[in-house]
Design a protein around this motif. Structure first.
Motif, short mmCIF file in Angstrom:
data_model
loop_
_atom_site.label_atom_id
_atom_site.label_comp_id
_atom_site.label_asym_id
_atom_site.label_seq_id
_atom_site.Cartn_x
_atom_site.Cartn_y
_atom_site.Cartn_z
N ASP A 1 32.70 24.86 12.45
CA ASP A 1 32.48 23.47 12.86
C ASP A 1 33.44 23.04 13.96
O ASP A 1 33.60 21.85 14.23
CB ASP A 1 32.65 22.54 11.65
N VAL A 2 34.08 24.02 14.60
CA VAL A 2 35.09 23.72 15.60
C VAL A 2 34.49 23.00 16.79
O VAL A 2 33.35 23.25 17.19
CB VAL A 2 35.78 25.03 16.05
N THR A 3 35.25 22.05 17.34
CA THR A 3 34.81 21.31 18.52
C THR A 3 34.92 22.22 19.75
O THR A 3 35.92 22.92 19.93
CB THR A 3 35.69 20.06 18.73
N VAL A 4 33.89 22.18 20.59
CA VAL A 4 33.82 23.10 21.74
C VAL A 4 33.71 22.31 23.04
O VAL A 4 32.92 21.36 23.14
CB VAL A 4 32.61 24.05 21.61
N LEU A 5 34.51 22.71 24.03
CA LEU A 5 34.42 22.16 25.38
C LEU A 5 33.86 23.25 26.29
O LEU A 5 34.44 24.32 26.41
CB LEU A 5 35.79 21.71 25.88
N PRO B 1 37.62 18.95 36.77
CA PRO B 1 38.92 19.47 36.27
C PRO B 1 39.63 18.39 35.46
O PRO B 1 40.27 17.50 36.02
CB PRO B 1 39.67 19.80 37.56
N LEU B 2 39.54 18.46 34.14
CA LEU B 2 40.10 17.42 33.28
C LEU B 2 41.62 17.31 33.44
O LEU B 2 42.18 16.21 33.33
CB LEU B 2 39.74 17.69 31.82
N GLU B 3 42.30 18.44 33.67
CA GLU B 3 43.75 18.41 33.83
C GLU B 3 44.16 17.54 35.03
O GLU B 3 45.13 16.76 34.95
CB GLU B 3 44.31 19.83 34.01
N TYR C 1 41.69 14.61 25.49
CA TYR C 1 41.54 15.97 26.01
C TYR C 1 41.87 17.00 24.93
O TYR C 1 41.12 17.96 24.72
CB TYR C 1 42.46 16.15 27.22
N TYR C 2 42.98 16.80 24.23
CA TYR C 2 43.36 17.75 23.19
C TYR C 2 42.42 17.68 21.98
O TYR C 2 42.26 18.66 21.26
CB TYR C 2 44.80 17.51 22.76
#
Length: 472
Positions: free
Chosen positions: A177-181, A300-302, A315-316
């Motif tokens: 069930d891990v969240t995926v980006l 680019p989220l960073e 973001y995290y």
């Protein structure tokens, strides 16, 4: 005409003479001088001549408005063109007869003897295609009603090592069930992977809900995501409306282009993810949530975090497992298979035989960087499919930016033998042989004689192998 070519024509005509004479379609064969070599009885009967009497005569003296002599001169096929013969509008096709690279004649057929017959057949084909499309859409609609996800992992085209590794990782993370980006340039297929993750998960029987964060106006985004209660604002629907989070309960919520989510909404989204409950606009009681979150972005989220446009804590929260999709230029060996997939898809949709790319066209496609990635490739193939008049797509039908391949581009880079498919020894040897021939053709600039010589085989053997592997 060389004697061996004449013998080949004679053997072919004699072998199929009985069959050609029994056909309803009209058939004529001419030699390299555009003189009639054979005409079947139905065609001769319509023309009011005897087949034996016109043999050896110029085709232009026997058949009105013929273009067989032009086909012999140019070597180009002409399909389904109008031709008026004895006052009737016919639909004819003409094909060059090529042996070992030389034009030794041409064959012509008249399939529809008048335009009315063609219109009847055309209407029948359209009806069949419409029926087929109806059942396909019905099947898709039925499948979609189950969970909303339309694609599986095996729908993603690519045999390159980087794609195999990505598929392995997707299989590993999908079960949890891990969240995926999902990250990648526009047109790399991020949404397909979101569908595949849901289909492989334990939530596959529950809803898959997708939201494009960049496509919804900011003032509507909150109510679209979280829903609203009756009377929450002017124009609110009677009875209220469930938001995307509520609709996805039990299943997967896919937030596409999350990098475009307004800063004001990021805090509310973070709160929902932390508390695992959502409160609709105008509501007083939160609803517990049981969802899996999958997000995607091409931005680019960073860098957005550094500029203050994206919250670091969000973001995290969403970047637990990251999948980075490669651009098409980093998996060029998948281009031939992708191109063929799109052409076959168009073929099924239209009922028209799919054309094949010439070596020059494929060389240019392999050298091009594809800034629009797979979406751009699909558009290029669609344009080439509808503008091609032959069963091949030459370089001239591709966009101007693909016209010239970089001079430092090597064929060995385009078709590496390390991308062989799994299978029996015979299947892998065939695939290796096809890759070697294709790569050598590219290196030799599609010069067939030079390629055969470099491979150390005779021209006749080389042409047999071209036919065998569909490269002719």
């Amino acid at each position: 005409m060389p004697n061996d070519s004449l013998e080949k024509l004679t053997q072919a005509a004699n072998s199929y003479k009985a069959i050609l004479n029994s056909m309803e379609e009209w058939v004529v064969i001419v030699d390299h001088q555009a003189k009639i070599f054979f005409i079947n009885r139905p065609y001769a009967r319509f023309l009011g001549v005897k087949a034996d009497d016109v043999k050896g005569k110029k085709v232009t003296d026997v058949i009105e408005n013929t273009r067989m002599h032009i086909t012999v001169q140019t070597g180009k096929a002409e399909r389904l063109s109008f031709q008026k013969i004895l006052g009737s509008n016919m639909i004819a096709s003409r094909f060059p007869i090529i042996s070992q690279g030389n034009i030794i004649g041409a064959v012509g057929t008249v399939i529809f003897h008048d335009t009315h017959e063609w219109k009847q057949i055309n209407s029948h084909i359209k009806a069949l295609l419409a029926e087929q499309d109806f059942f396909q859409q019905k099947a898709r609609s039925t499948d979609k009603s189950k969970n909303g996800a339309n694609f599986h992992l095996n729908d993603i085209i690519g045999d390159s090592q980087i794609m195999k590794a990505l598929s392995t990782k997707v299989t590993q993370v999908a079960s949890g069930d891990v969240t995926v980006l999902i990250r990648g340039e526009s047109g790399t297929g991020k949404e397909l992977y979101a569908h595949a993750i849901h289909q492989l998960s334990d939530r596959a029987d529950f809803p898959f809900i997708k939201v494009n964060c960049a496509a919804i106006p900011e003032n509507l985004l909150e109510s679209e995501l979280f829903g609203y209660e009756e009377g929450a604002f002017t124009g609110a629907k009677k009875g209220g409306k469930a938001g995307k989070f509520q609709l996805a309960n039990g299943g997967t919520l896919f937030l596409d282009e999350i990098g475009d989510l307004p800063r004001s909404m990021q805090a509310k989204l973070l709160r929902v993810l932390q508390d695992r409950e959502v409160e609709s606009v105008g509501g007083i009681k939160p609803t517990p949530l049981n969802i899996r979150l999958v997000t995607a972005t091409h931005r680019p989220l960073e860098s957005l975090i550094e500029s203050g446009d994206f919250r670091e804590d969000l973001y995290y929260r969403i970047n637990v497992v990251s999948l980075t999709l490669p651009p098409l230029r980093e998996r060029r060996e998948d281009i031939p298979k992708l191109a063929d997939f799109f052409l076959q898809k168009l073929s099924r949709r239209t009922g028209r035989r799919a054309p094949k790319l010439t070596v020059q066209a494929l060389t240019a496609m392999l050298a091009y960087d594809w800034p629009g990635n797979i979406r751009e490739l699909e558009n290029v193939m669609e344009a080439a499919f509808y503008t091609s008049h032959d069963r091949k797509i030459p370089l001239s039908l591709l966009p101007a930016q693909l016209a010239t391949a970089p001079s430092d581009y090597q064929a060995s880079q385009a078709i590496p033998l390390t991308s062989l498919k799994e299978g029996t020894l015979k299947e892998q040897l065939n695939e290796a042989e096809r890759s070697i021939i294709q790569a050598t053709l590219i290196e030799c600039g599609d010069n067939r004689t030079k390629t055969a010589k470099k491979l150390g085989i005779s021209k006749s053997t080389f042409y047999e192998k071209l036919d065998k592997h569909g490269l002719s």
